[in-house]
Design a protein around this motif. Structure first.
Motif, short mmCIF file in Angstrom:
data_model
loop_
_atom_site.label_atom_id
_atom_site.label_comp_id
_atom_site.label_asym_id
_atom_site.label_seq_id
_atom_site.Cartn_x
_atom_site.Cartn_y
_atom_site.Cartn_z
N ALA A 175 0.80 -1.34 0.13
CA ALA A 175 -0.16 -0.01 -0.09
C ALA A 175 0.95 1.38 -0.20
O ALA A 175 2.00 1.26 0.63
N ILE A 176 0.42 2.15 -0.74
CA ILE A 176 1.32 3.47 -0.73
C ILE A 176 1.12 4.09 0.31
O ILE A 176 0.08 4.09 1.06
N ARG A 177 2.29 4.58 0.81
CA ARG A 177 2.58 5.37 2.15
C ARG A 177 2.02 4.38 3.42
O ARG A 177 1.87 4.90 4.08
N SER A 178 2.17 3.19 3.05
CA SER A 178 1.89 2.27 4.16
C SER A 178 0.39 2.53 4.81
O SER A 178 -0.02 2.01 5.99
N ILE A 179 -0.57 2.74 3.82
CA ILE A 179 -2.05 3.19 4.39
C ILE A 179 -2.79 2.18 4.56
O ILE A 179 -3.03 1.17 3.65
N ALA A 180 -3.18 1.78 6.00
CA ALA A 180 -4.01 0.61 6.02
C ALA A 180 -5.53 1.27 6.27
O ALA A 180 -6.48 0.12 6.01
N GLY A 181 -5.87 2.44 6.41
CA GLY A 181 -7.05 2.80 6.61
C GLY A 181 -7.35 4.43 6.66
O GLY A 181 -6.52 5.15 6.79
N ILE A 182 -8.43 4.89 6.12
CA ILE A 182 -8.43 6.49 5.75
C ILE A 182 -10.03 6.62 6.10
O ILE A 182 -10.84 5.89 6.28
N SER A 183 -10.20 8.07 6.33
CA SER A 183 -11.74 8.31 6.38
C SER A 183 -11.99 9.52 5.11
O SER A 183 -11.09 9.65 4.48
N ASN A 184 -13.15 9.82 5.13
CA ASN A 184 -13.42 10.88 4.13
C ASN A 184 -13.22 12.15 4.81
O ASN A 184 -12.82 12.27 5.96
N ARG A 185 -13.37 13.46 4.18
CA ARG A 185 -12.98 14.57 4.67
C ARG A 185 -13.91 15.09 5.91
O ARG A 185 -13.25 15.55 6.80
N ALA A 186 -15.19 14.67 5.80
CA ALA A 186 -15.96 15.02 7.02
C ALA A 186 -15.67 14.31 8.26
O ALA A 186 -16.06 14.68 9.15
#
Length: 233
Positions: A175-186
């Motif tokens: 995964a790019i930049r070791s990203i495992a989880g994200i949120s939306n902007r809100a």
């Protein structure tokens, strides 16, 4: 907070999620069939969960068909009204296909299915041991999107080693930049590849998943406060 867990044809982590939420976290859980549309029993203080599995057999792209299910149309509306939504593994893929989250989940860099315990962390928090099980979990986004994710603190979890150090060796899928989880902007929609629901029981010798749900609940509280402030202004 009440939870709704969506069941698609091919879901295989829906009951794991129900068990973790209902018995380990003592939450009210309602199972939702993919052909249903009614979410009137949920307020924006509640959370809809898209569990892991192989929705619709993962034909075409993972999550591409599930995105058009009747229930997902209601989930999209729910999220756009500020309701909380969590997608785990295949659920994360569905959220990206639905454009509720940016980016895409690609085939693992080593082109093999990975199923093992990994470590991940939230910001400067301690490393949490959480299982992964996926063949297409490599998060990718263009540079503009990555900049926005970082700038707006939308990266919730990164893969790391047991000591909390982020490095290539601790990244299970490239995964790019070791990203495992994200949120939306809100801040009310969250997606992650690791499975916290598989790490909530003392009987299994790992309860780090409970910490994940606490972190996500905190994100949800912050999102609600932001929404209240925006409404007031």
């Amino acid at each position: 907070m009440k939870f709704g867990v969506v069941v698609f044809p091919g879901s295989n982590c829906d009951r794991d999620m129900q068990d973790a939420l209902q018995y380990d976290l003592n939450k009210e859980v309602i199972m939702l069939w993919h052909k249903e549309k009614d979410l009137s029993m949920f307020s924006t203080e509640d959370c809809i969960v898209l569990p892991g599995g192989f929705s619709y057999g993962d034909y075409l792209r993972c999550g591409a068909i599930a995105r058009f299910s009747p229930m997902m149309q209601s989930v999209i509306d729910f999220a756009n009204r500020g309701g909380k939504v969590l997608g785990v593994c295949n659920g994360f893929q569905i959220l990206c296909e639905s454009h509720l989250l940016p980016g895409v989940l690609l085939q693992n860099a080593h082109q093999q299915f990975v199923c093992k315990n990994i470590y991940m962390k939230n910001g400067d928090g301690r490393a949490l041991k959480i299982p992964v099980a996926h063949g297409e979990g490599r998060f990718y986004a263009d540079e503009k999107t990555l900049y926005e994710l970082e700038e707006n603190d939308q990266v919730i979890f990164r893969y790391c080693d047991e000591k909390g150090t982020v490095n290539a060796g601790s990244n299970p899928n490239g995964a790019i930049r070791s990203i495992a989880g994200i949120s939306n902007r809100a801040g009310n929609v969250w997606g992650m590849m690791p499975h916290p629901e598989r790490a909530t029981s003392a009987a299994l010798g790992n309860q780090d998943g409970l910490e994940v749900f606490k972190i996500l609940e905190l994100y949800g509280t912050v999102a609600a406060e932001k929404q209240e402030l925006a409404t007031a202004l």
